[in-house]
Motif scaffolding. Structure first.
Motif, PDB file in Angstrom:
ATOM      1  N   ASP A 163       0.830  -1.187  -0.115  1.00 15.55           N
ATOM      2  CA  ASP A 163       0.303   0.009   0.184  1.00 15.55           C
ATOM      3  C   ASP A 163       0.859   1.342  -0.392  1.00 15.55           C
ATOM      4  OD1 ASP A 163       0.856  -0.042   2.730  1.00 15.55           O
ATOM      5  OD2 ASP A 163      -0.969  -0.605   3.277  1.00 15.55           O
ATOM      6  N   LEU A 164       0.628   2.662   0.761  1.00 13.12           N
ATOM      7  CA  LEU A 164       1.273   3.394   0.578  1.00 13.12           C
ATOM      8  C   LEU A 164       1.913   3.560   1.129  1.00 13.12           C
ATOM      9  CD1 LEU A 164       1.109   6.605  -1.350  1.00 13.12           C
ATOM     10  CD2 LEU A 164      -0.826   7.410   0.101  1.00 13.12           C
ATOM     11  N   ARG A 165       1.986   3.137   2.614  1.00 13.78           N
ATOM     12  CA  ARG A 165       2.743   2.913   3.412  1.00 13.78           C
ATOM     13  C   ARG A 165       3.590   2.084   3.058  1.00 13.78           C
ATOM     14  NH1 ARG A 165       1.293   0.935   9.516  1.00 13.78           N
ATOM     15  NH2 ARG A 165       3.396   1.281  10.354  1.00 13.78           N
ATOM     16  N   GLU A 166       3.893   0.989   2.459  1.00 10.42           N
ATOM     17  CA  GLU A 166       4.420   0.328   2.520  1.00 10.42           C
ATOM     18  C   GLU A 166       5.305   0.964   1.479  1.00 10.42           C
ATOM     19  OE1 GLU A 166       6.523  -3.801   2.723  1.00 10.42           O
ATOM     20  OE2 GLU A 166       4.998  -2.131   3.490  1.00 10.42           O
ATOM     21  N   LYS A 167       4.838   1.306   0.238  1.00  8.85           N
ATOM     22  CA  LYS A 167       6.002   2.178  -1.144  1.00  8.85           C
ATOM     23  C   LYS A 167       6.305   3.549  -0.247  1.00  8.85           C
ATOM     24  CE  LYS A 167       2.842   0.980  -4.642  1.00  8.85           C
ATOM     25  NZ  LYS A 167       1.792   1.496  -5.742  1.00  8.85           N
ATOM     26  N   ALA A 168       6.139   3.780   0.270  1.00  6.85           N
ATOM     27  CA  ALA A 168       6.378   4.944   1.740  1.00  6.85           C
ATOM     28  C   ALA A 168       7.806   4.247   2.140  1.00  6.85           C
ATOM     29  CB  ALA A 168       5.799   6.367   2.247  1.00  6.85           C
ATOM     30  N   VAL A 169       7.602   3.666   3.066  1.00  2.00           N
ATOM     31  CA  VAL A 169       8.397   3.224   3.435  1.00  2.00           C
ATOM     32  C   VAL A 169       9.686   2.252   3.133  1.00  2.00           C
ATOM     33  CG1 VAL A 169       7.550   2.908   6.261  1.00  2.00           C
ATOM     34  CG2 VAL A 169       7.391   1.011   4.513  1.00  2.00           C
ATOM     35  N   LEU A 170       9.659   2.147   2.213  1.00  2.00           N
ATOM     36  CA  LEU A 170      10.409   0.876   0.818  1.00  2.00           C
ATOM     37  C   LEU A 170      11.148   2.094   0.626  1.00  2.00           C
ATOM     38  CD1 LEU A 170       8.667  -1.494  -0.528  1.00  2.00           C
ATOM     39  CD2 LEU A 170      10.356  -2.174   0.574  1.00  2.00           C
ATOM     40  N   GLY A 171      10.849   3.602   0.385  1.00  2.00           N
ATOM     41  CA  GLY A 171      11.206   4.183  -0.620  1.00  2.00           C
ATOM     42  C   GLY A 171      12.475   5.338   0.257  1.00  2.00           C
ATOM     43  N   VAL A 172      11.852   5.156   1.194  1.00  2.00           N
ATOM     44  CA  VAL A 172      13.027   5.847   2.518  1.00  2.00           C
ATOM     45  C   VAL A 172      14.352   4.919   2.689  1.00  2.00           C
ATOM     46  CG1 VAL A 172      13.455   6.233   5.148  1.00  2.00           C
ATOM     47  CG2 VAL A 172      10.414   7.039   4.136  1.00  2.00           C
ATOM     48  N   SER A 173      13.769   3.733   3.195  1.00  2.00           N
ATOM     49  CA  SER A 173      15.550   2.843   3.257  1.00  2.00           C
ATOM     50  C   SER A 173      15.879   2.948   1.748  1.00  2.00           C
ATOM     51  CB  SER A 173      14.550   1.764   3.487  1.00  2.00           C
ATOM     52  OG  SER A 173      15.204   0.790   3.581  1.00  2.00           O
ATOM     53  N   PHE A 174      14.841   2.819   0.391  1.00  2.00           N
ATOM     54  CA  PHE A 174      15.761   2.727  -0.259  1.00  2.00           C
ATOM     55  C   PHE A 174      17.040   4.037  -0.446  1.00  2.00           C
ATOM     56  CE2 PHE A 174      16.378   4.066  -5.127  1.00  2.00           C
ATOM     57  CZ  PHE A 174      17.582   3.501  -5.441  1.00  2.00           C
ATOM     58  N   THR A 175      16.422   5.372  -0.155  1.00  4.16           N
ATOM     59  CA  THR A 175      17.010   6.935   0.317  1.00  4.16           C
ATOM     60  C   THR A 175      18.289   6.580   0.633  1.00  4.16           C
ATOM     61  OG1 THR A 175      14.761   7.682  -0.254  1.00  4.16           O
ATOM     62  CG2 THR A 175      16.959   9.152   0.020  1.00  4.16           C
ATOM     63  N   GLY A 176      18.142   5.932   2.246  1.00  2.00           N
ATOM     64  CA  GLY A 176      19.159   5.895   2.775  1.00  2.00           C
ATOM     65  C   GLY A 176      20.064   4.896   3.015  1.00  2.00           C
ATOM     66  N   LEU A 177      19.973   3.628   2.141  1.00  2.00           N
ATOM     67  CA  LEU A 177      21.278   2.899   1.989  1.00  2.00           C
ATOM     68  C   LEU A 177      21.648   2.643   0.348  1.00  2.00           C
ATOM     69  CD1 LEU A 177      19.263  -0.192   3.589  1.00  2.00           C
ATOM     70  CD2 LEU A 177      20.883   0.780   4.673  1.00  2.00           C
ATOM     71  N   GLY A 178      20.816   3.735  -0.754  1.00  2.00           N
ATOM     72  CA  GLY A 178      20.849   3.401  -2.177  1.00  2.00           C
ATOM     73  C   GLY A 178      21.894   3.974  -1.791  1.00  2.00           C
ATOM     74  N   PRO A 215      25.498   7.997   8.233  1.00  2.00           N
ATOM     75  CA  PRO A 215      24.521   7.282   9.588  1.00  2.00           C
ATOM     76  C   PRO A 215      23.089   7.488   7.931  1.00  2.00           C
ATOM     77  CG  PRO A 215      24.732  10.103   9.492  1.00  2.00           C
ATOM     78  CD  PRO A 215      25.960   9.218   8.532  1.00  2.00           C
ATOM     79  N   ALA A 216      23.042   8.041   7.018  1.00  2.00           N
ATOM     80  CA  ALA A 216      21.727   7.615   6.037  1.00  2.00           C
ATOM     81  C   ALA A 216      21.083   6.313   6.180  1.00  2.00           C
ATOM     82  CB  ALA A 216      21.606   8.485   4.542  1.00  2.00           C
ATOM     83  N   GLY A 217      21.571   5.261   6.619  1.00  2.00           N
ATOM     84  CA  GLY A 217      21.508   3.963   6.078  1.00  2.00           C
ATOM     85  C   GLY A 217      20.807   3.581   7.612  1.00  2.00           C
ATOM     86  N   ILE A 218      21.148   4.195   8.125  1.00  2.00           N
ATOM     87  CA  ILE A 218      20.959   3.479   9.652  1.00  2.00           C
ATOM     88  C   ILE A 218      19.233   4.577  10.024  1.00  2.00           C
ATOM     89  CG2 ILE A 218      20.980   4.362  12.319  1.00  2.00           C
ATOM     90  CD1 ILE A 218      23.804   3.425  12.169  1.00  2.00           C
ATOM     91  N   ILE A 219      18.552   5.419   9.508  1.00  2.00           N
ATOM     92  CA  ILE A 219      17.671   6.512   9.463  1.00  2.00           C
ATOM     93  C   ILE A 219      17.519   5.559   8.718  1.00  2.00           C
ATOM     94  CG2 ILE A 219      16.853   8.560   8.606  1.00  2.00           C
ATOM     95  CD1 ILE A 219      19.853   9.712  10.051  1.00  2.00           C
ATOM     96  N   GLY A 220      17.251   6.063   7.342  1.00  2.00           N
ATOM     97  CA  GLY A 220      16.420   5.184   6.264  1.00  2.00           C
ATOM     98  C   GLY A 220      15.758   4.374   6.427  1.00  2.00           C
ATOM     99  N   PHE A 221      17.196   2.786   6.866  1.00  2.00           N
ATOM    100  CA  PHE A 221      16.769   1.232   7.789  1.00  2.00           C
ATOM    101  C   PHE A 221      15.712   1.296   8.426  1.00  2.00           C
ATOM    102  CE2 PHE A 221      16.723  -2.685   9.415  1.00  2.00           C
ATOM    103  CZ  PHE A 221      16.009  -3.896   8.728  1.00  2.00           C
TER     104      PHE A 221
END
Length: 199
Positions: free
Chosen positions: A39-54, A150-156
């Motif tokens: 759903d939208l929430r799942e897409k958002a958290v995946l996007g945040v994690s991808f931004t921080g780790l990728g 620290p972007a990875g820790i925050i994102g993931f």
């Protein structure tokens, strides 16, 4: 070890993660989805994690931006981070192998889905999350920059906090007492930690 070598080796580990995941991603698509919580929430958290780790570490490795936020470089920290990332890659592979076609990038239940409790799942309920935490910590050690590190820790960390409860609720709904029994004896992400009581 120099900052440039540390960046390049971290980038190589990021590519290795994709190489490990890709064949399992293709295989899992052959197994029919019965339920998908994308759903939208799942897409958002995946996007945040991808931004921080990728995205952020990739931009830093490729361009050096923002160099103004670089820390004093420590080769020992960089080596420790790379070793931790390599260990995370080993755990990624073991987790994908244990899951087989049950694996999904999103919260999903597939046809013939089974509760996996063997392999690395004997030690933690969410070894994939354990591996991502290792990656995030490795990034903060290897990419010695106040943004990229620290972007990875925050994102993931954002994904983990907003997703793990939903995932466990889905597992409980799907597997019932079997999940509750497994959760009662198996720590969530830290091996050998005393597990909290299943809710």
């Amino acid at each position: 070890m120099t900052p440039l070598v540390a960046k390049l080796l971290h980038g190589l580990c990021m590519v290795a993660w994709w190489v490990i995941r890709r064949p399992f991603e293709r295989k899992s698509k052959r197994n029919v989805l019965l339920r998908d919580a994308m759903d939208l929430r799942e897409k958002a958290v995946l996007g945040v994690s991808f931004t921080g780790l990728g995205l952020i570490p990739f931009a830093y490795i490729a361009t050096g931006f923002p160099a103004a936020l670089d820390q004093a470089f420590s080769p020992v920290r960089a080596i420790a981070g790379l070793l931790l990332f390599v260990a995370a890659l080993g755990l990624f592979y073991a987790t994908h192998k244990a899951l087989g076609r049950n694996w999904s990038v999103t919260l999903a239940v597939r046809a013939e889905h089974s509760l996996v409790t063997g392999g690395v799942y004997r030690f933690v309920r969410h070894p994939m999350y354990t591996a991502f935490w290792m990656w995030a910590i490795a990034q903060s050690l290897t990419l010695q920059n106040w943004l990229a590190g620290p972007a990875g820790i925050i994102g993931f960390g954002t994904l983990y906090l907003l997703r793990v409860g939903r995932e466990e609720a889905l597992m409980r709904e799907t597997f019932g007492s079997e999940w509750n029994s497994y959760a009662a004896r198996t720590p969530r992400i830290i091996p050998f930690a005393p597990p909290p009581r299943a809710r």
